[in-house]
Design a protein around this motif. Structure first.
Motif, PDB file in Angstrom:
ATOM      1  N   LEU A   1     -17.405   8.558   6.391  1.00  0.00           N
ATOM      2  CA  LEU A   1     -16.172   9.306   6.645  1.00  0.00           C
ATOM      3  C   LEU A   1     -15.109   8.398   7.274  1.00  0.00           C
ATOM      4  O   LEU A   1     -13.950   8.408   6.871  1.00  0.00           O
ATOM      5  CB  LEU A   1     -16.467  10.493   7.569  1.00  0.00           C
ATOM      6  CG  LEU A   1     -15.258  11.357   7.880  1.00  0.00           C
ATOM      7  CD1 LEU A   1     -14.745  12.031   6.626  1.00  0.00           C
ATOM      8  CD2 LEU A   1     -15.578  12.406   8.932  1.00  0.00           C
TER       9      LEU A   1
ATOM     10  N   LYS B   1      -6.735  15.556   3.539  1.00  0.00           N
ATOM     11  CA  LYS B   1      -7.954  16.366   3.454  1.00  0.00           C
ATOM     12  C   LYS B   1      -8.243  16.759   2.014  1.00  0.00           C
ATOM     13  O   LYS B   1      -9.399  16.784   1.589  1.00  0.00           O
ATOM     14  CB  LYS B   1      -7.809  17.628   4.329  1.00  0.00           C
ATOM     15  CG  LYS B   1      -8.009  17.312   5.787  1.00  0.00           C
ATOM     16  CD  LYS B   1      -8.172  18.567   6.620  1.00  0.00           C
ATOM     17  CE  LYS B   1      -8.511  18.184   8.046  1.00  0.00           C
ATOM     18  NZ  LYS B   1      -8.313  19.278   8.982  1.00  0.00           N
TER      19      LYS B   1
ATOM     20  N   VAL C   1       0.822  -1.207   0.000  1.00  0.00           N
ATOM     21  CA  VAL C   1       0.000   0.000   0.000  1.00  0.00           C
ATOM     22  C   VAL C   1       0.864   1.268   0.000  1.00  0.00           C
ATOM     23  O   VAL C   1       0.645   2.152  -0.816  1.00  0.00           O
ATOM     24  CB  VAL C   1      -1.001  -0.018   1.176  1.00  0.00           C
ATOM     25  CG1 VAL C   1      -1.779   1.287   1.242  1.00  0.00           C
ATOM     26  CG2 VAL C   1      -1.970  -1.181   1.030  1.00  0.00           C
TER      27      VAL C   1
ATOM     28  N   THR D   1      -4.321   3.906  17.477  1.00  0.00           N
ATOM     29  CA  THR D   1      -4.304   3.365  16.121  1.00  0.00           C
ATOM     30  C   THR D   1      -4.325   1.844  16.176  1.00  0.00           C
ATOM     31  O   THR D   1      -4.949   1.184  15.351  1.00  0.00           O
ATOM     32  CB  THR D   1      -2.993   3.758  15.396  1.00  0.00           C
ATOM     33  OG1 THR D   1      -2.517   4.945  15.968  1.00  0.00           O
ATOM     34  CG2 THR D   1      -3.212   3.906  13.935  1.00  0.00           C
TER      35      THR D   1
ATOM     36  N   GLY E   1     -11.677  12.479  15.010  1.00  0.00           N
ATOM     37  CA  GLY E   1     -11.779  12.269  13.567  1.00  0.00           C
ATOM     38  C   GLY E   1     -11.144  13.412  12.823  1.00  0.00           C
ATOM     39  O   GLY E   1     -10.662  14.367  13.425  1.00  0.00           O
ATOM     40  N   LEU E   2     -11.157  13.307  11.514  1.00  0.00           N
ATOM     41  CA  LEU E   2     -10.499  14.326  10.701  1.00  0.00           C
ATOM     42  C   LEU E   2     -11.291  15.627  10.676  1.00  0.00           C
ATOM     43  O   LEU E   2     -10.723  16.706  10.709  1.00  0.00           O
ATOM     44  CB  LEU E   2     -10.338  13.824   9.269  1.00  0.00           C
ATOM     45  CG  LEU E   2      -9.012  13.158   8.920  1.00  0.00           C
ATOM     46  CD1 LEU E   2      -9.016  12.761   7.470  1.00  0.00           C
ATOM     47  CD2 LEU E   2      -7.849  14.076   9.212  1.00  0.00           C
ATOM     48  N   THR E   3     -12.600  15.489  10.585  1.00  0.00           N
ATOM     49  CA  THR E   3     -13.390  16.708  10.439  1.00  0.00           C
ATOM     50  C   THR E   3     -14.364  16.888  11.590  1.00  0.00           C
ATOM     51  O   THR E   3     -14.636  15.950  12.317  1.00  0.00           O
ATOM     52  CB  THR E   3     -14.217  16.646   9.138  1.00  0.00           C
ATOM     53  OG1 THR E   3     -14.799  15.363   9.028  1.00  0.00           O
ATOM     54  CG2 THR E   3     -13.364  16.918   7.946  1.00  0.00           C
TER      55      THR E   3
ATOM     56  N   GLU F   1     -11.404   7.625   6.004  1.00  0.00           N
ATOM     57  CA  GLU F   1     -10.213   7.875   6.833  1.00  0.00           C
ATOM     58  C   GLU F   1      -9.340   6.634   6.902  1.00  0.00           C
ATOM     59  O   GLU F   1      -8.113   6.710   6.872  1.00  0.00           O
ATOM     60  CB  GLU F   1     -10.629   8.299   8.242  1.00  0.00           C
ATOM     61  CG  GLU F   1     -11.177   9.706   8.312  1.00  0.00           C
ATOM     62  CD  GLU F   1     -11.740  10.044   9.685  1.00  0.00           C
ATOM     63  OE1 GLU F   1     -12.154  11.195   9.868  1.00  0.00           O
ATOM     64  OE2 GLU F   1     -11.761   9.166  10.558  1.00  0.00           O
ATOM     65  N   LEU F   2      -9.993   5.479   6.996  1.00  0.00           N
ATOM     66  CA  LEU F   2      -9.232   4.228   7.052  1.00  0.00           C
ATOM     67  C   LEU F   2      -8.440   3.994   5.776  1.00  0.00           C
ATOM     68  O   LEU F   2      -7.377   3.390   5.803  1.00  0.00           O
ATOM     69  CB  LEU F   2     -10.188   3.058   7.278  1.00  0.00           C
ATOM     70  CG  LEU F   2     -10.325   2.643   8.726  1.00  0.00           C
ATOM     71  CD1 LEU F   2     -11.522   1.749   8.901  1.00  0.00           C
ATOM     72  CD2 LEU F   2      -9.065   1.930   9.173  1.00  0.00           C
ATOM     73  N   GLY F   3      -8.975   4.477   4.658  1.00  0.00           N
ATOM     74  CA  GLY F   3      -8.237   4.340   3.402  1.00  0.00           C
ATOM     75  C   GLY F   3      -6.882   5.010   3.473  1.00  0.00           C
ATOM     76  O   GLY F   3      -5.922   4.573   2.856  1.00  0.00           O
TER      77      GLY F   3
ATOM     78  N   ARG G   1     -21.947  11.172   7.281  1.00  0.00           N
ATOM     79  CA  ARG G   1     -22.112  10.713   8.663  1.00  0.00           C
ATOM     80  C   ARG G   1     -22.944   9.439   8.759  1.00  0.00           C
ATOM     81  O   ARG G   1     -23.237   8.961   9.845  1.00  0.00           O
ATOM     82  CB  ARG G   1     -22.790  11.794   9.504  1.00  0.00           C
ATOM     83  CG  ARG G   1     -21.997  13.054   9.621  1.00  0.00           C
ATOM     84  CD  ARG G   1     -21.177  13.081  10.888  1.00  0.00           C
ATOM     85  NE  ARG G   1     -20.278  14.201  10.871  1.00  0.00           N
ATOM     86  CZ  ARG G   1     -18.969  14.120  11.124  1.00  0.00           C
ATOM     87  NH1 ARG G   1     -18.422  12.965  11.449  1.00  0.00           N
ATOM     88  NH2 ARG G   1     -18.206  15.189  11.084  1.00  0.00           N
TER      89      ARG G   1
ATOM     90  N   SER H   1      -6.915  -0.604  14.311  1.00  0.00           N
ATOM     91  CA  SER H   1      -6.509  -1.683  13.412  1.00  0.00           C
ATOM     92  C   SER H   1      -7.174  -2.984  13.821  1.00  0.00           C
ATOM     93  O   SER H   1      -7.673  -3.737  12.977  1.00  0.00           O
ATOM     94  CB  SER H   1      -4.991  -1.867  13.455  1.00  0.00           C
ATOM     95  OG  SER H   1      -4.360  -0.647  13.226  1.00  0.00           O
TER      96      SER H   1
ATOM     97  N   TYR I   1      -5.040   5.058   6.023  1.00  0.00           N
ATOM     98  CA  TYR I   1      -4.500   4.469   7.244  1.00  0.00           C
ATOM     99  C   TYR I   1      -2.989   4.632   7.390  1.00  0.00           C
ATOM    100  O   TYR I   1      -2.481   4.917   8.464  1.00  0.00           O
ATOM    101  CB  TYR I   1      -4.870   2.988   7.251  1.00  0.00           C
ATOM    102  CG  TYR I   1      -4.290   2.188   8.356  1.00  0.00           C
ATOM    103  CD1 TYR I   1      -4.808   2.292   9.639  1.00  0.00           C
ATOM    104  CD2 TYR I   1      -3.222   1.319   8.141  1.00  0.00           C
ATOM    105  CE1 TYR I   1      -4.282   1.542  10.662  1.00  0.00           C
ATOM    106  CE2 TYR I   1      -2.694   0.574   9.163  1.00  0.00           C
ATOM    107  CZ  TYR I   1      -3.221   0.684  10.423  1.00  0.00           C
ATOM    108  OH  TYR I   1      -2.693  -0.051  11.434  1.00  0.00           O
TER     109      TYR I   1
ATOM    110  N   ARG J   1     -12.362   4.771  -1.127  1.00  0.00           N
ATOM    111  CA  ARG J   1     -11.467   4.414  -0.026  1.00  0.00           C
ATOM    112  C   ARG J   1     -10.118   3.959  -0.570  1.00  0.00           C
ATOM    113  O   ARG J   1      -9.066   4.290  -0.035  1.00  0.00           O
ATOM    114  CB  ARG J   1     -12.093   3.313   0.822  1.00  0.00           C
ATOM    115  CG  ARG J   1     -11.402   3.163   2.148  1.00  0.00           C
ATOM    116  CD  ARG J   1     -11.964   2.017   2.923  1.00  0.00           C
ATOM    117  NE  ARG J   1     -11.894   0.803   2.131  1.00  0.00           N
ATOM    118  CZ  ARG J   1     -12.379  -0.357   2.522  1.00  0.00           C
ATOM    119  NH1 ARG J   1     -13.002  -0.454   3.673  1.00  0.00           N
ATOM    120  NH2 ARG J   1     -12.264  -1.415   1.763  1.00  0.00           N
TER     121      ARG J   1
ATOM    122  N   MET K   1      -6.378  -2.165   3.164  1.00  0.00           N
ATOM    123  CA  MET K   1      -6.051  -0.818   3.609  1.00  0.00           C
ATOM    124  C   MET K   1      -4.594  -0.693   3.997  1.00  0.00           C
ATOM    125  O   MET K   1      -4.116   0.387   4.296  1.00  0.00           O
ATOM    126  CB  MET K   1      -6.876  -0.429   4.847  1.00  0.00           C
ATOM    127  CG  MET K   1      -8.363  -0.342   4.665  1.00  0.00           C
ATOM    128  SD  MET K   1      -8.799   0.887   3.457  1.00  0.00           S
ATOM    129  CE  MET K   1      -8.784  -0.097   2.013  1.00  0.00           C
TER     130      MET K   1
END
Lengths: 249, 343
Positions: free
Chosen positions: A109, A126, A89, B185, B341-343, A113-115, A144, B189, A117, A162, B203
């Motif tokens: 979301l 972002k 990856v 993290t 989270g990010l946002t 985000e996991l994509g 959401r 996982s 990782y 993702r 991923m």
């Protein structure tokens, strides 16, 4: 093994993925017997064939989810056979697995985000998030929402998005059209073309030969674990054998 | 407040609270015994939850790891019984040795966890269950046939250096570790592996690595639980670490809700105290004599009660008491909660 028949000419490109003489077996059962294929930089390559021809096995061997018995796989000139996915990856390979494999209990979301990782570059992440929302605006509306509540098409969009979130050079897609309405499939393929135009190479496994070969620059036809035919996407589409076997004419 | 200090605050609070409890209640032998048993079971349940709940792997040999810890720590303590560390008062020296043997028991169990986990966790599916089941039985049979470990009679004469404080401080530590894992993290996982292993791998999650790490951590704490156990029961024998004990821990985790740390704690406390409660209940009911004889049979009645409990649970609430949530997730909505989270 006889050499596969070749149709049309291939546009010369620098090689991104190079698979040579790949053998895969599940215990005593042989799935792939000497598959060789290549993906050039910026190229869309389709891998078509009937059920059980070895399409998914090829993809899984390339992305390190199963260990090939023998053969050589090179990504950007580096040997990668036998490396596990977690090492591939970061080298720019993203795999959207068969059956989508999204986390149904997480929100859209969180899946995205996991994509990302393995990435730490938050501003870039972002920006990529905005990029995939641009590709699939419906995902922004559902951001959401639990992924399990999405429709099949939306889940497939999420799966592709993702995979894109890892910032790949090469995207491996396993049956993105599976079980989706024709209209949704059309949207997805239109966007794949867009993604490719931004420089991401795509290796596409598809049952829907017509769609796949229309999008692809180049295609390979797998039969019982061997490449029996290869050639330019449009040339394959026009070939009588293909029309007969895969397009029902 | 600097970050390292903020991390220490819960530890300091726990030490203070436990020290007070030790002073207030430490002299009540039955209470301390019961609290220690509850504590050991909480450690077992919370640590097993890291594997069975958070990672979604199915281990059914926790008693085996407990046995490794119990015998390692117990035998060491037994050998060191007459040895004192120079320059320290006897009590302190005993406690230092106790701590050392606990760590040794945990480490031995962790090593076993690594050896058992590495080959079986590379595969997906039920292999871990088969291998851990076998491991638990192998350990028990080994112990039963080795003179050093007292064969079927077990080990007695291990110094009883455990205390309310020691047991519950370990409980605190395992809960702290479990909570920290969930928030990290690492925990994300594990969660990804639990939800969909193929997707997690796609991923870029090193699935084997994370599964083995979770398993080793879990084994370590099972070993510590065994070590504690060896220092407050008068005798340890193979009968304490049978398959039934492993299943008991699995039942606790399932009852509490796979993936819920507080659920595992609540279930462990309930299931450990249940026999005691039944005993009291039967004694209250039975001025007639029948109650008394029932009360004596509580240990046998326990298993069918577990069975019925599980069947009812699966019918009424298949996700367990708390599901994957924690106790505080059930608080009313207006109490603010952290959301990352990010946002």
């Amino acid at each position: 093994m006889s050499a596969p028949s070749t149709l049309g000419t291939r546009e010369p490109r620098p090689q991104l993925l190079d698979v040579e003489d790949l053998h895969v077996s599940y215990g005593a059962i042989t799935a792939l017997r000497g598959v060789s294929l290549g993906v050039g930089q910026g190229e869309v390559v389709a891998l078509i064939g009937a059920n059980g021809a070895g399409k998914t096995s090829t993809l899984r061997a390339i992305s390190g989810m199963l260990k090939p018995r023998s053969g050589r796989i090179r990504l950007a000139e580096q040997e990668i056979q036998g490396l596990r996915s977690n090492l591939l990856v970061p080298r720019g390979m993203a795999h959207a697995p068969e059956g989508r494999g999204i986390f149904l209990n997480l929100t859209v979301l969180e899946n995205l985000e996991l994509g990302a990782y393995l990435r730490r570059d938050v501003p870039e992440i972002k920006r990529d998030l905005e990029y995939v929302f641009g590709l699939f605006p419906i995902l922004r509306e559902r951001v959401r929402q639990q992924a399990g509540t999405l429709s099949g098409g939306e889940q497939q969009m999420l799966s592709i998005s993702r995979a894109l979130m890892s910032g790949p050079k090469l995207l491996l897609l396993d049956e993105p059209s599976l079980g989706l309405a024709p209209q949704v499939v059309e949207t997805i393929f239109r966007i794949l073309r867009e993604v490719n135009a931004r420089g991401v190479s795509i290796l596409l496994v598809e049952q829907n030969a017509h769609l796949a070969l229309n999008l692809a620059h180049y295609g390979y036809v797998l039969e019982t674990g061997e490449v029996v035919m290869r050639g330019q996407g449009k040339a394959l589409l026009a070939a009588p054998e293909i029309r007969k076997a895969y397009l029902g004419e | 407040m600097p970050a390292w200090l903020r991390g220490l605050v819960p530890v300091l609070i726990a030490i203070a609270v436990l020290a007070v409890l030790q002073l207030l209640l430490g002299h009540l032998p039955f209470f301390v015994y019961l609290a220690s048993i509850v504590g050991v079971n909480v450690i077992l349940a919370v640590s097993l939850n890291i594997v069975n709940g958070m990672t979604g792997q199915f281990s059914i040999g926790h008693a085996g790891f407990m046995a490794v810890g119990a015998y390692t720590a117990g035998k060491l303590s037994f050998l060191l019984k007459d040895v004192a560390i120079a320059g320290l008062p006897a009590v302190v020296s005993d406690q230092v040795q106790f701590l050392g043997t606990l760590l040794a028991g945990g480490a031995a169990a962790a090593i076993c966890g690594f050896i058992v986990g590495l080959p079986s966790l590379r595969l997906r599916g039920d292999y871990l269950a088969i291998v851990t089941l076998g491991f638990g039985e192998i350990i028990r049979v080994i112990v039963q046939n080795m003179e050093v470990f007292g064969r079927a009679l077990g080990l007695s004469g291990i110094p009883q250096t455990s205390s309310l404080f020691a047991v519950w401080f370990c409980v605190f530590l395992v809960v702290l570790v479990a909570r920290r894992i969930v928030g990290s993290t690492h925990g994300r996982s594990l969660w990804a592996i639990r939800e969909d292993e193929v997707a997690a791998e796609a991923m870029g999650v090193n699935t084997t690595g994370y599964k083995v790490r979770a398993f080793v951590i879990s084994s370590f704490f099972a070993g510590v639980a065994g070590g504690l156990f060896a220092h407050f029961v008068p005798i340890i024998n193979p009968g304490s670490f049978t398959f039934v004990k492993s299943i008991e821990v699995v039942v606790m985790v399932v009852l509490g809700g796979l993936g819920s740390t507080t659920g595992a704690i609540v279930a462990a406390v309930i299931l450990t105290l249940l026999p005691e409660a039944l005993r009291t209940l039967f004694l209250q009911l039975g001025g007639l004599g029948a109650g008394v004889s029932l009360a004596q049979k509580v240990d046998q009645i326990r298993m069918p009660v577990y069975g019925i409990l599980l069947v009812v649970l699966m019918l009424v609430r298949p996700q367990g008491l708390f599901g994957t949530r924690e106790v505080w997730d059930l608080l009313p909505r207006w109490i603010p909660r952290a959301r990352k989270g990010l946002t």
